[in-house]
Design a protein around this motif. Structure first.
Motif, PDB file in Angstrom:
ATOM      1  N   SER A  86      41.422  -4.489   9.007  1.00  0.00           N
ATOM      2  CA  SER A  86      42.533  -3.740   9.597  1.00  0.00           C
ATOM      3  C   SER A  86      43.649  -3.483   8.591  1.00  0.00           C
ATOM      4  O   SER A  86      44.390  -2.500   8.714  1.00  0.00           O
ATOM      5  CB  SER A  86      43.088  -4.491  10.815  1.00  0.00           C
ATOM      6  N   GLU A  87      43.778  -4.365   7.574  1.00  0.00           N
ATOM      7  CA  GLU A  87      44.795  -4.154   6.547  1.00  0.00           C
ATOM      8  C   GLU A  87      44.532  -2.869   5.775  1.00  0.00           C
ATOM      9  O   GLU A  87      45.463  -2.192   5.340  1.00  0.00           O
ATOM     10  CB  GLU A  87      44.839  -5.347   5.587  1.00  0.00           C
ATOM     11  N   ILE A  88      43.255  -2.539   5.578  1.00  0.00           N
ATOM     12  CA  ILE A  88      42.900  -1.317   4.852  1.00  0.00           C
ATOM     13  C   ILE A  88      43.422  -0.090   5.586  1.00  0.00           C
ATOM     14  O   ILE A  88      43.908   0.863   4.977  1.00  0.00           O
ATOM     15  CB  ILE A  88      41.369  -1.221   4.678  1.00  0.00           C
ATOM     16  N   MET A  89      43.349  -0.126   6.914  1.00  0.00           N
ATOM     17  CA  MET A  89      43.727   1.042   7.703  1.00  0.00           C
ATOM     18  C   MET A  89      45.223   1.316   7.680  1.00  0.00           C
ATOM     19  O   MET A  89      45.643   2.433   7.980  1.00  0.00           O
ATOM     20  CB  MET A  89      43.259   0.868   9.155  1.00  0.00           C
ATOM     21  N   LYS A  90      46.033   0.329   7.339  1.00  0.00           N
ATOM     22  CA  LYS A  90      47.474   0.576   7.235  1.00  0.00           C
ATOM     23  C   LYS A  90      47.775   1.640   6.181  1.00  0.00           C
ATOM     24  O   LYS A  90      48.751   2.388   6.304  1.00  0.00           O
ATOM     25  CB  LYS A  90      48.209  -0.717   6.886  1.00  0.00           C
ATOM     26  N   LEU A  91      46.928   1.700   5.148  1.00  0.00           N
ATOM     27  CA  LEU A  91      47.101   2.710   4.093  1.00  0.00           C
ATOM     28  C   LEU A  91      46.143   3.884   4.288  1.00  0.00           C
ATOM     29  O   LEU A  91      46.500   5.025   4.011  1.00  0.00           O
ATOM     30  CB  LEU A  91      46.871   2.074   2.722  1.00  0.00           C
ATOM     31  N   ALA A  92      44.915   3.579   4.753  1.00  0.00           N
ATOM     32  CA  ALA A  92      43.922   4.642   4.904  1.00  0.00           C
ATOM     33  C   ALA A  92      44.335   5.659   5.963  1.00  0.00           C
ATOM     34  O   ALA A  92      44.051   6.859   5.835  1.00  0.00           O
ATOM     35  CB  ALA A  92      42.571   4.032   5.267  1.00  0.00           C
ATOM     36  N   MET A  93      45.040   5.192   7.011  1.00  0.00           N
ATOM     37  CA  MET A  93      45.397   6.086   8.107  1.00  0.00           C
ATOM     38  C   MET A  93      46.368   7.186   7.673  1.00  0.00           C
ATOM     39  O   MET A  93      46.093   8.374   7.876  1.00  0.00           O
ATOM     40  CB  MET A  93      45.998   5.263   9.256  1.00  0.00           C
ATOM     41  N   PRO A  94      47.528   6.843   7.065  1.00  0.00           N
ATOM     42  CA  PRO A  94      48.410   7.929   6.627  1.00  0.00           C
ATOM     43  C   PRO A  94      47.788   8.789   5.528  1.00  0.00           C
ATOM     44  O   PRO A  94      48.040  10.004   5.477  1.00  0.00           O
ATOM     45  CB  PRO A  94      49.665   7.190   6.114  1.00  0.00           C
ATOM     46  N   LEU A  95      46.973   8.186   4.644  1.00  0.00           N
ATOM     47  CA  LEU A  95      46.289   8.972   3.620  1.00  0.00           C
ATOM     48  C   LEU A  95      45.373  10.016   4.261  1.00  0.00           C
ATOM     49  O   LEU A  95      45.373  11.191   3.880  1.00  0.00           O
ATOM     50  CB  LEU A  95      45.468   8.060   2.704  1.00  0.00           C
ATOM     51  N   MET A  96      44.584   9.581   5.244  1.00  0.00           N
ATOM     52  CA  MET A  96      43.622  10.481   5.883  1.00  0.00           C
ATOM     53  C   MET A  96      44.314  11.616   6.622  1.00  0.00           C
ATOM     54  O   MET A  96      43.923  12.790   6.498  1.00  0.00           O
ATOM     55  CB  MET A  96      42.758   9.665   6.862  1.00  0.00           C
ATOM     56  N   LEU A  97      45.330  11.305   7.395  1.00  0.00           N
ATOM     57  CA  LEU A  97      46.010  12.360   8.158  1.00  0.00           C
ATOM     58  C   LEU A  97      46.789  13.297   7.246  1.00  0.00           C
ATOM     59  O   LEU A  97      46.860  14.506   7.504  1.00  0.00           O
ATOM     60  CB  LEU A  97      46.934  11.727   9.201  1.00  0.00           C
ATOM     61  N   ALA A  98      47.379  12.764   6.172  1.00  0.00           N
ATOM     62  CA  ALA A  98      48.061  13.637   5.203  1.00  0.00           C
ATOM     63  C   ALA A  98      47.050  14.578   4.543  1.00  0.00           C
ATOM     64  O   ALA A  98      47.338  15.764   4.320  1.00  0.00           O
ATOM     65  CB  ALA A  98      48.779  12.787   4.152  1.00  0.00           C
ATOM     66  N   TRP A  99      45.858  14.056   4.217  1.00  0.00           N
ATOM     67  CA  TRP A  99      44.780  14.896   3.669  1.00  0.00           C
ATOM     68  C   TRP A  99      44.386  15.984   4.665  1.00  0.00           C
ATOM     69  O   TRP A  99      44.197  17.153   4.295  1.00  0.00           O
ATOM     70  CB  TRP A  99      43.565  14.020   3.352  1.00  0.00           C
ATOM     71  N   TRP A 100      44.253  15.620   5.939  1.00  0.00           N
ATOM     72  CA  TRP A 100      43.829  16.577   6.959  1.00  0.00           C
ATOM     73  C   TRP A 100      44.832  17.726   7.089  1.00  0.00           C
ATOM     74  O   TRP A 100      44.449  18.899   7.111  1.00  0.00           O
ATOM     75  CB  TRP A 100      43.668  15.856   8.293  1.00  0.00           C
ATOM     76  N   PHE A 101      46.113  17.405   7.158  1.00  0.00           N
ATOM     77  CA  PHE A 101      47.118  18.458   7.326  1.00  0.00           C
ATOM     78  C   PHE A 101      47.298  19.277   6.045  1.00  0.00           C
ATOM     79  O   PHE A 101      47.678  20.447   6.116  1.00  0.00           O
ATOM     80  CB  PHE A 101      48.441  17.853   7.783  1.00  0.00           C
ATOM     81  N   GLN A 102      47.032  18.680   4.876  1.00  0.00           N
ATOM     82  CA  GLN A 102      47.051  19.447   3.634  1.00  0.00           C
ATOM     83  C   GLN A 102      45.952  20.512   3.669  1.00  0.00           C
ATOM     84  O   GLN A 102      46.171  21.662   3.273  1.00  0.00           O
ATOM     85  CB  GLN A 102      46.850  18.512   2.434  1.00  0.00           C
ATOM     86  N   LYS A 103      44.769  20.128   4.149  1.00  0.00           N
ATOM     87  CA  LYS A 103      43.657  21.071   4.238  1.00  0.00           C
ATOM     88  C   LYS A 103      43.927  22.178   5.256  1.00  0.00           C
ATOM     89  O   LYS A 103      43.387  23.288   5.125  1.00  0.00           O
ATOM     90  CB  LYS A 103      42.372  20.324   4.625  1.00  0.00           C
ATOM     91  N   ARG A 104      44.739  21.884   6.260  1.00  0.00           N
ATOM     92  CA  ARG A 104      45.028  22.874   7.300  1.00  0.00           C
ATOM     93  C   ARG A 104      46.348  23.601   7.047  1.00  0.00           C
ATOM     94  O   ARG A 104      46.858  24.291   7.940  1.00  0.00           O
ATOM     95  CB  ARG A 104      45.101  22.193   8.675  1.00  0.00           C
ATOM     96  N   GLU A 105      46.895  23.475   5.855  1.00  0.00           N
ATOM     97  CA  GLU A 105      48.202  24.067   5.540  1.00  0.00           C
ATOM     98  C   GLU A 105      48.199  25.572   5.800  1.00  0.00           C
ATOM     99  O   GLU A 105      47.296  26.306   5.396  1.00  0.00           O
ATOM    100  CB  GLU A 105      48.541  23.817   4.066  1.00  0.00           C
ATOM    101  N   GLY A 106      49.226  26.022   6.509  1.00  0.00           N
ATOM    102  CA  GLY A 106      49.389  27.448   6.767  1.00  0.00           C
ATOM    103  C   GLY A 106      48.589  27.970   7.931  1.00  0.00           C
ATOM    104  O   GLY A 106      48.729  29.148   8.302  1.00  0.00           O
ATOM    105  N   GLN A 107      47.737  27.149   8.543  1.00  0.00           N
ATOM    106  CA  GLN A 107      46.926  27.628   9.668  1.00  0.00           C
ATOM    107  C   GLN A 107      46.805  26.581  10.774  1.00  0.00           C
ATOM    108  O   GLN A 107      45.777  26.460  11.431  1.00  0.00           O
ATOM    109  CB  GLN A 107      45.526  28.010   9.166  1.00  0.00           C
ATOM    110  N   LEU A 108      47.879  25.821  10.966  1.00  0.00           N
ATOM    111  CA  LEU A 108      47.861  24.762  11.972  1.00  0.00           C
ATOM    112  C   LEU A 108      47.788  25.330  13.385  1.00  0.00           C
ATOM    113  O   LEU A 108      48.526  26.256  13.740  1.00  0.00           O
ATOM    114  CB  LEU A 108      49.104  23.879  11.837  1.00  0.00           C
ATOM    115  N   ARG A 109      46.898  24.736  14.167  1.00  0.00           N
ATOM    116  CA  ARG A 109      46.744  25.100  15.574  1.00  0.00           C
ATOM    117  C   ARG A 109      46.806  23.832  16.417  1.00  0.00           C
ATOM    118  O   ARG A 109      46.682  22.725  15.887  1.00  0.00           O
ATOM    119  CB  ARG A 109      45.397  25.810  15.798  1.00  0.00           C
ATOM    120  N   PRO A 110      46.984  23.964  17.732  1.00  0.00           N
ATOM    121  CA  PRO A 110      46.985  22.767  18.587  1.00  0.00           C
ATOM    122  C   PRO A 110      45.729  21.914  18.415  1.00  0.00           C
ATOM    123  O   PRO A 110      45.785  20.685  18.493  1.00  0.00           O
ATOM    124  CB  PRO A 110      47.083  23.341  20.003  1.00  0.00           C
ATOM    125  N   LEU A 111      44.576  22.569  18.164  1.00  0.00           N
ATOM    126  CA  LEU A 111      43.329  21.833  17.976  1.00  0.00           C
ATOM    127  C   LEU A 111      43.411  20.903  16.771  1.00  0.00           C
ATOM    128  O   LEU A 111      42.828  19.804  16.777  1.00  0.00           O
ATOM    129  CB  LEU A 111      42.168  22.815  17.808  1.00  0.00           C
TER     130      LEU A 111
END
Length: 384
Positions: A117-142
């Motif tokens: 669970s300690e790994i997820m404290k860092l992996a979680m914000p990294l993963m979501l930041a990566w996801w929104f970077q990939k969706r930059e400029g085309q964010l939808r509710p989905l």
């Protein structure tokens, strides 16, 4: 005609390495480290080698911070998906093959015993930041729905262990990323209002819903006990309420200026439980009083403001979201710990950054702050 090249000095050669340190942020962290060492010397005076070990853990965290600060945010971004997948896989393995201690299955033996669970404290914000970077400029509710799913999977796995404190920290880190990514206030405010209404209803109906035969959905019995103990710790002053009562006594007895360094009676007569770990804030408040507490809060606030400034000036969506989440998560650690020791929040196992004893927490702290330093360095490099 011969050309003479001037040999660079030692400082000129090592200066680029030390440029990875953001000066204001480093100053704030050093102040917190000084608070931590002074408090640990007193609280852990008759507690074996806690002070020496705490100093060693700080040096290890500083070394990790220094190394991670040299890693460009682009490489951190490349680690996001693998780290998240590994973290979730280890959480599933923990659920099936994990080591159980005191009714909780939180550890996994992979040659050495780890707490995934300690790994997820860092992996979680990294993963979501990566996801929104990939969706930059085309964010939808989905896209926000997918982010919510990515967040809820590890949170549910950690909560099932059960580990409410860590699951709250992972959840908050992910929610910070989603908030900074642009989640509408129209979706945030109803949740906040429902939570406030629920908290008021809980306080008003405490006598009825805290009875032994009343079951709470989604919460285990010990978690229900923690909430009910918070509402009225005097119902079990020598049992479940002992931690909260002694913490509040220590904080209140500190007065304006405290009893003085090494003079805390609640601390040194061992009335404060876990005085070098979760409840070290009570020991600090007893010896340094309201003035010391305000100074400590000011130091945490300074780090918060500097971290948010780094996030605001970050050059990419990924680095902005990651810096904001790390900064607010750091502040959440501090505020939740102070709140639970003060009797404002339920008791959960969340350390006070740089102050509480604990090697794993210090290593995680070094990794997170190293990422923040890396983002600050990338901003300076782009400006130069």
């Amino acid at each position: 005609m011969s050309v003479v090249f001037e040999r660079p000095s030692l400082w000129q050669r090592v200066r680029p390495v030390f440029s990875s340190f953001d000066v204001p942020l480093t100053l704030g962290l050093l102040i917190l480290a000084a608070f931590g060492l002074v408090t640990m010397y007193s609280a852990g005076y008759d507690h074996g080698t806690r002070f020496v070990d705490h100093g060693r853990n700080m040096m290890i965290a500083l070394a990790i911070l220094f190394v991670v600060a040299q890693v460009p945010p682009q490489r951190l971004m490349a680690l996001a998906v693998p780290l998240y997948v590994v973290g979730v896989t280890l959480l599933v393995a923990t659920m099936i093959f994990g080591i159980t201690k005191k009714g909780a299955t939180r550890w996994l033996h992979v040659g050495v015993v780890i707490q995934p669970s300690e790994i997820m404290k860092l992996a979680m914000p990294l993963m979501l930041a990566w996801w929104f970077q990939k969706r930059e400029g085309q964010l939808r509710p989905l896209d926000f729905a997918v982010a919510g799913l990515l967040l809820l999977v590890p949170v549910a796995l950690v909560a099932k262990q059960p580990d409410l404190g860590t699951s709250i920290l992972i959840l908050s880190a992910g929610l910070y990323v989603i908030f900074f990514a642009g989640l509408s206030w129209r979706l945030i405010l109803p949740v906040v209002l429902v939570a406030l209404i629920g908290a008021v209803a809980l306080v008003l109906s405490e006598d009825q819903i805290c009875q032994a035969d009343v079951k709470w959905p989604l919460l285990r019995e010990y978690q229900k006990t923690r909430v009910c103990t918070l509402l009225d710790p005097t119902k079990d002053p020598l049992g479940k309420g002992f931690h909260i009562i002694q913490g509040m006594i220590a904080i209140g007895s500190g007065g304006w200026t405290g009893k003085g360094f090494m003079n805390g009676t609640q601390t040194h007569l061992e009335f404060i439980p876990e005085r070098t770990t979760d409840f070290i804030f009570a020991a600090f408040a007893e010896e340094f009083g309201l003035v010391g507490v305000l100074g400590l809060i000011a130091a945490f606030t300074f780090v918060l403001l500097r971290g948010l400034m780094i996030a605001a000036e970050a050059p990419t969506v990924f680095s902005r979201l990651l810096a904001g989440a790390i900064t607010l998560s750091f502040f959440t650690y501090a505020m939740v710990n102070m709140g639970m020791v003060s009797g404002i929040l339920p008791v959960v196992g969340i350390p006070l950054p740089f102050i509480s004893y604990g090697g794993t927490a210090m290593v995680t702290l070094g990794l997170a702050l190293g990422m923040l330093m890396s983002i600050a360095k990338s901003r300076r490099l782009m400006q130069s």
